[in-house]
Design a protein around this motif. Sequence first.
Motif, PDB file in Angstrom:
ATOM      1  N   PRO A   1     -76.105 -14.906 -33.986  1.00  0.00           N
ATOM      2  CA  PRO A   1     -75.308 -16.121 -34.131  1.00  0.00           C
ATOM      3  C   PRO A   1     -74.160 -15.889 -35.106  1.00  0.00           C
ATOM      4  O   PRO A   1     -74.321 -15.241 -36.132  1.00  0.00           O
ATOM      5  CB  PRO A   1     -76.296 -17.138 -34.687  1.00  0.00           C
ATOM      6  N   ASN A   2     -72.994 -16.418 -34.773  1.00  0.00           N
ATOM      7  CA  ASN A   2     -71.831 -16.192 -35.630  1.00  0.00           C
ATOM      8  C   ASN A   2     -71.102 -17.476 -36.022  1.00  0.00           C
ATOM      9  O   ASN A   2     -70.071 -17.424 -36.662  1.00  0.00           O
ATOM     10  CB  ASN A   2     -70.852 -15.238 -34.941  1.00  0.00           C
ATOM     11  N   THR A   3     -71.641 -18.619 -35.646  1.00  0.00           N
ATOM     12  CA  THR A   3     -70.972 -19.885 -35.936  1.00  0.00           C
ATOM     13  C   THR A   3     -72.012 -20.896 -36.408  1.00  0.00           C
ATOM     14  O   THR A   3     -73.116 -20.946 -35.876  1.00  0.00           O
ATOM     15  CB  THR A   3     -70.276 -20.428 -34.673  1.00  0.00           C
ATOM     16  N   ILE A   4     -71.660 -21.680 -37.431  1.00  0.00           N
ATOM     17  CA  ILE A   4     -72.560 -22.719 -37.914  1.00  0.00           C
ATOM     18  C   ILE A   4     -71.825 -24.044 -37.994  1.00  0.00           C
ATOM     19  O   ILE A   4     -70.633 -24.085 -38.284  1.00  0.00           O
ATOM     20  CB  ILE A   4     -73.169 -22.387 -39.296  1.00  0.00           C
ATOM     21  N   ASP A   5     -72.553 -25.108 -37.698  1.00  0.00           N
ATOM     22  CA  ASP A   5     -72.078 -26.466 -37.920  1.00  0.00           C
ATOM     23  C   ASP A   5     -72.784 -26.973 -39.168  1.00  0.00           C
ATOM     24  O   ASP A   5     -74.019 -26.921 -39.248  1.00  0.00           O
ATOM     25  CB  ASP A   5     -72.407 -27.379 -36.738  1.00  0.00           C
ATOM     26  N   VAL A   6     -72.016 -27.445 -40.138  1.00  0.00           N
ATOM     27  CA  VAL A   6     -72.590 -27.885 -41.410  1.00  0.00           C
ATOM     28  C   VAL A   6     -72.084 -29.270 -41.778  1.00  0.00           C
ATOM     29  O   VAL A   6     -71.040 -29.717 -41.293  1.00  0.00           O
ATOM     30  CB  VAL A   6     -72.258 -26.904 -42.551  1.00  0.00           C
ATOM     31  N   SER A   7     -72.847 -29.914 -42.644  1.00  0.00           N
ATOM     32  CA  SER A   7     -72.425 -31.157 -43.282  1.00  0.00           C
ATOM     33  C   SER A   7     -72.474 -30.925 -44.781  1.00  0.00           C
ATOM     34  O   SER A   7     -73.428 -30.328 -45.291  1.00  0.00           O
ATOM     35  CB  SER A   7     -73.357 -32.306 -42.924  1.00  0.00           C
ATOM     36  N   PHE A   8     -71.468 -31.384 -45.480  1.00  0.00           N
ATOM     37  CA  PHE A   8     -71.458 -31.259 -46.924  1.00  0.00           C
ATOM     38  C   PHE A   8     -72.424 -32.280 -47.517  1.00  0.00           C
ATOM     39  O   PHE A   8     -72.584 -33.380 -46.995  1.00  0.00           O
ATOM     40  CB  PHE A   8     -70.050 -31.464 -47.475  1.00  0.00           C
ATOM     41  N   MET A   9     -73.112 -31.893 -48.590  1.00  0.00           N
ATOM     42  CA  MET A   9     -74.095 -32.762 -49.226  1.00  0.00           C
ATOM     43  C   MET A   9     -73.398 -33.668 -50.241  1.00  0.00           C
ATOM     44  O   MET A   9     -72.431 -33.265 -50.883  1.00  0.00           O
ATOM     45  CB  MET A   9     -75.162 -31.927 -49.937  1.00  0.00           C
ATOM     46  N   LYS A  10     -73.907 -34.893 -50.375  1.00  0.00           N
ATOM     47  CA  LYS A  10     -73.371 -35.826 -51.362  1.00  0.00           C
ATOM     48  C   LYS A  10     -74.508 -36.685 -51.886  1.00  0.00           C
ATOM     49  O   LYS A  10     -75.573 -36.778 -51.278  1.00  0.00           O
ATOM     50  CB  LYS A  10     -72.285 -36.689 -50.753  1.00  0.00           C
ATOM     51  N   PHE A  11     -74.288 -37.305 -53.044  1.00  0.00           N
ATOM     52  CA  PHE A  11     -75.283 -38.191 -53.631  1.00  0.00           C
ATOM     53  C   PHE A  11     -75.090 -39.599 -53.100  1.00  0.00           C
ATOM     54  O   PHE A  11     -73.988 -40.146 -53.140  1.00  0.00           O
ATOM     55  CB  PHE A  11     -75.178 -38.192 -55.156  1.00  0.00           C
ATOM     56  N   VAL A  12     -76.177 -40.189 -52.598  1.00  0.00           N
ATOM     57  CA  VAL A  12     -76.178 -41.571 -52.127  1.00  0.00           C
ATOM     58  C   VAL A  12     -77.356 -42.266 -52.796  1.00  0.00           C
ATOM     59  O   VAL A  12     -78.506 -41.887 -52.569  1.00  0.00           O
ATOM     60  CB  VAL A  12     -76.317 -41.647 -50.589  1.00  0.00           C
ATOM     61  N   ASN A  13     -77.082 -43.250 -53.628  1.00  0.00           N
ATOM     62  CA  ASN A  13     -78.127 -43.981 -54.352  1.00  0.00           C
ATOM     63  C   ASN A  13     -79.052 -43.044 -55.125  1.00  0.00           C
ATOM     64  O   ASN A  13     -80.264 -43.212 -55.130  1.00  0.00           O
ATOM     65  CB  ASN A  13     -78.949 -44.862 -53.405  1.00  0.00           C
TER      66      ASN A  13
END
Length: 86
Positions: free
Chosen positions: A5-17
């Motif tokens: 595999p050579n590609t990743i889909d990511v979401s950036f982490m954030k603080f919620v409550n």
Amino acid sequence: MKKTPNTIDVSFMKFVNGKLEPHRNVYTFHIRKDFRKWLPLNAQYAIIGQEKYVPQLVFIRKIYREDVEDTGKKYGSFTAFQEVTL
């Protein structure tokens, strides 16, 4: 030669409550060849990816193989990875 595999889909982490959660926006990054060999990535991993000397905590949504030669797409790539245990 094995196709990794050579590609990743990511979401950036954030603080919620006061809790660390992945953001709903999904971004696509390219995995450099030297990282593919020694870092076994799986979906649902949280990693620190460093892009242009700025470390970012990201959550891997999807990892897959995409032939960029055929699609002609260009993605940003991380310059470093570090696995994180949450």
